[in-house]
Design a protein around this motif. Sequence first.
Motif, PDB file in Angstrom:
ATOM      1  N   SER A  47       0.789  -1.103  -0.078  1.00 58.59           N
ATOM      2  CA  SER A  47       0.089  -0.047   0.096  1.00 58.59           C
ATOM      3  C   SER A  47       1.020   1.278  -0.077  1.00 58.59           C
ATOM      4  O   SER A  47       0.556   2.255  -0.718  1.00 58.59           O
ATOM      5  CB  SER A  47      -0.907   0.018   1.242  1.00 58.59           C
ATOM      6  N   GLU A  51       1.026   4.171  -3.001  1.00 60.22           N
ATOM      7  CA  GLU A  51       0.551   5.615  -2.606  1.00 60.22           C
ATOM      8  C   GLU A  51       1.808   6.278  -3.356  1.00 60.22           C
ATOM      9  O   GLU A  51       1.646   7.392  -3.775  1.00 60.22           O
ATOM     10  CB  GLU A  51       0.646   5.722  -1.126  1.00 60.22           C
ATOM     11  N   ALA A  59      -4.004   1.367  -3.476  1.00 57.78           N
ATOM     12  CA  ALA A  59      -3.600   1.502  -2.404  1.00 57.78           C
ATOM     13  C   ALA A  59      -4.915   1.543  -1.162  1.00 57.78           C
ATOM     14  O   ALA A  59      -4.735   0.937  -0.175  1.00 57.78           O
ATOM     15  CB  ALA A  59      -2.855   2.828  -2.114  1.00 57.78           C
ATOM     16  N   GLU A  60      -5.666   2.257  -1.395  1.00 57.59           N
ATOM     17  CA  GLU A  60      -6.942   2.317  -0.650  1.00 57.59           C
ATOM     18  C   GLU A  60      -7.695   1.041  -0.579  1.00 57.59           C
ATOM     19  O   GLU A  60      -8.039   0.585   0.651  1.00 57.59           O
ATOM     20  CB  GLU A  60      -7.906   3.163  -1.265  1.00 57.59           C
ATOM     21  N   LEU A  62      -6.300  -1.900  -0.755  1.00 55.23           N
ATOM     22  CA  LEU A  62      -5.368  -2.627   0.244  1.00 55.23           C
ATOM     23  C   LEU A  62      -5.669  -2.283   1.522  1.00 55.23           C
ATOM     24  O   LEU A  62      -5.810  -3.264   2.545  1.00 55.23           O
ATOM     25  CB  LEU A  62      -4.119  -2.751  -0.112  1.00 55.23           C
ATOM     26  N   GLU A  63      -5.869  -1.233   1.716  1.00 58.56           N
ATOM     27  CA  GLU A  63      -5.932  -0.553   3.197  1.00 58.56           C
ATOM     28  C   GLU A  63      -7.236  -1.092   3.767  1.00 58.56           C
ATOM     29  O   GLU A  63      -7.229  -1.318   4.971  1.00 58.56           O
ATOM     30  CB  GLU A  63      -5.877   0.823   3.418  1.00 58.56           C
TER      31      GLU A  63
END
Length: 68
Positions: A47, A51, A59-60, A62-63
């Motif tokens: 992530s 980013e 990335a979001e 995965l977060e």
Amino acid sequence: MDTIGTVYMKLGLYEDADALLRRALELREELLDDKDLQVAESLVSLSLLLEQRGDLKEAEALEKELKP
């Protein structure tokens, strides 16, 4: 793989880092429980790389996997 991928990321070698971090995540997800801390570590590492590269949507996503 996660450690080397993180080092590559810090060196700005994003393509090499991406391949290693994705493989580390894949292996950890195959071998460990989804709630294992090492899986979370790989999710965070990948992530952060995404980013830095500006791939904010991925990335979001995965977060979101980190949240219970």
